[in-house]
Design a protein around this motif. Structure first.
Motif, short mmCIF file in Angstrom:
data_model
loop_
_atom_site.label_atom_id
_atom_site.label_comp_id
_atom_site.label_asym_id
_atom_site.label_seq_id
_atom_site.Cartn_x
_atom_site.Cartn_y
_atom_site.Cartn_z
N SER A 38 -1.67 -5.58 -3.58
CA SER A 38 -2.00 -6.19 -4.86
C SER A 38 -0.77 -6.81 -5.48
O SER A 38 0.37 -6.42 -5.16
CB SER A 38 -2.60 -5.17 -5.85
OG SER A 38 -1.70 -4.13 -6.12
N GLY A 39 -0.97 -7.80 -6.36
CA GLY A 39 0.12 -8.39 -7.11
C GLY A 39 1.21 -9.02 -6.27
O GLY A 39 2.36 -9.08 -6.69
N GLY A 40 0.86 -9.51 -5.08
CA GLY A 40 1.86 -10.13 -4.22
C GLY A 40 2.64 -9.15 -3.38
O GLY A 40 3.49 -9.56 -2.58
N GLN A 41 2.39 -7.85 -3.54
CA GLN A 41 3.08 -6.84 -2.73
C GLN A 41 2.14 -6.33 -1.64
O GLN A 41 1.03 -5.89 -1.93
CB GLN A 41 3.55 -5.67 -3.59
CG GLN A 41 4.27 -4.59 -2.78
CD GLN A 41 4.89 -3.50 -3.63
OE1 GLN A 41 5.24 -3.73 -4.78
NE2 GLN A 41 5.03 -2.31 -3.08
N PRO A 42 2.57 -6.37 -0.37
CA PRO A 42 1.74 -5.87 0.72
C PRO A 42 1.50 -4.36 0.62
O PRO A 42 2.23 -3.63 -0.06
CB PRO A 42 2.55 -6.20 1.98
CG PRO A 42 3.47 -7.31 1.56
CD PRO A 42 3.80 -7.00 0.13
N HIS A 43 0.48 -3.92 1.32
CA HIS A 43 0.07 -2.51 1.32
C HIS A 43 1.05 -1.63 2.09
O HIS A 43 1.78 -2.10 2.98
CB HIS A 43 -1.31 -2.38 1.97
CG HIS A 43 -1.32 -2.84 3.41
ND1 HIS A 43 -1.04 -2.00 4.46
CD2 HIS A 43 -1.53 -4.06 3.96
CE1 HIS A 43 -1.10 -2.68 5.60
NE2 HIS A 43 -1.40 -3.93 5.33
N ASP A 44 1.04 -0.35 1.74
CA ASP A 44 1.79 0.64 2.52
C ASP A 44 1.03 1.00 3.79
O ASP A 44 -0.21 0.91 3.86
CB ASP A 44 1.99 1.92 1.70
CG ASP A 44 3.11 1.81 0.69
OD1 ASP A 44 4.03 0.99 0.91
OD2 ASP A 44 3.06 2.52 -0.33
N THR A 45 1.78 1.43 4.78
CA THR A 45 1.22 2.05 5.98
C THR A 45 1.84 3.44 6.11
O THR A 45 2.73 3.80 5.34
CB THR A 45 1.51 1.21 7.23
OG1 THR A 45 2.94 1.06 7.36
CG2 THR A 45 0.88 -0.17 7.14
N GLY A 46 1.38 4.20 7.09
CA GLY A 46 1.92 5.54 7.27
C GLY A 46 0.96 6.43 8.02
O GLY A 46 0.32 5.99 8.98
N MET A 47 0.82 7.66 7.55
CA MET A 47 0.05 8.67 8.29
C MET A 47 -0.59 9.67 7.34
O MET A 47 0.01 10.05 6.32
CB MET A 47 1.01 9.42 9.23
CG MET A 47 0.33 10.26 10.28
SD MET A 47 -0.09 9.30 11.75
CE MET A 47 1.57 8.86 12.35
#
Length: 237
Positions: A38-47
């Motif tokens: 959102s807001g021009g910031q990509p999503h987090d990834t992880g586990m």
């Protein structure tokens, strides 16, 4: 759902309970530190990791109907499961650096030209800032690079405050955003870099400008009438 990243951008791990699972892959938790796109910031990834050690890689995080959904690539989670969330920290930290650098560059563009910032998009290799400006002086734009790097070198603490609406909109730089926030939003999250920039923002940020690498402005484009775009990246050490 409690959005833990709003108050602690440096939280790398957290414990949570699965509230729901859709199609064996879209997981909603009671609390999360994963940032949704959102807001021009990509999503987090992880586990996500169950108590028995089973791992569920998170490939995408998004916000839908007010809930943050974690798209996992392994089936098996169900409502009530206890999990540990682990953020891909290298990715998150890079976007924190880019996001704060974006605020600094945007503030300089606005201060130098009066242009309104119309958008931004963070990337892993480069980041862009869009702004409304009639005259486009590429040499002047390039000069902003040194101004950003000077602010980085000043090692200014960056603060995050969640303020009551009335208090937030007493800040001059936020007044213009008042109509953008529906009346039902009672609290406003404010990111402040003293003597540089103060604005409402829901993204993740670095705690000190000194933790940002120097930037390099790599491209400036015309994107139509009064619409300008600048790309920057971090310099190699």
């Amino acid at each position: 759902m409690k959005e833990l990243y709003l108050t602690d951008c440096y939280l790398k791990e957290f414990d949570a309970t699965v509230e729901s699972v859709k199609d064996d892959k879209f997981v909603v938790l009671d609390r999360t530190a994963f940032y949704p796109k959102s807001g021009g910031q990509p999503h987090d990834t992880g586990m996500l990791v169950k108590e028995d050690g089973t791992q569920f890689p998170v490939a995408f995080t998004g916000k839908f109907d007010g809930s943050i959904s974690h798209e996992v690539s392994v089936e098996g989670l169900k409502a009530g499961d206890k999990v540990k969330g682990i953020i891909d920290w290298d990715r998150r930290h890079l976007f924190m650096q880019y996001h704060t650098a974006c605020h600094i560059l945007s503030a300089i563009i606005h201060d130098e030209t009066g242009a309104k910032i119309s958008g931004n998009q963070l990337g892993e290799d480069k980041t862009r800032v869009d702004f409304n400006l009639e005259d486009f002086d590429r040499e002047l734009i390039k000069s902003y690079e040194a101004k950003v790097n000077e602010i980085i070198d000043r090692k200014i603490p960056v603060s995050i405050d969640i303020m009551p609406r009335d208090e937030a909109f007493q800040i001059p730089s936020l007044v213009k955003l008042k109509d953008a926030f529906p009346p039902e939003i009672e609290d406003i999250r404010v990111i402040s870099i003293p003597d540089v920039d103060t604005q409402a923002c829901g993204g993740t940020h670095i705690a000190n400008t000194g933790d940002i690498p120097h930037i390099e402005i790599i491209k400036a484009e015309n994107k139509g009438k009064n619409n300008r775009r600048v790309y920057f990246k971090f310099k190699e050490n």
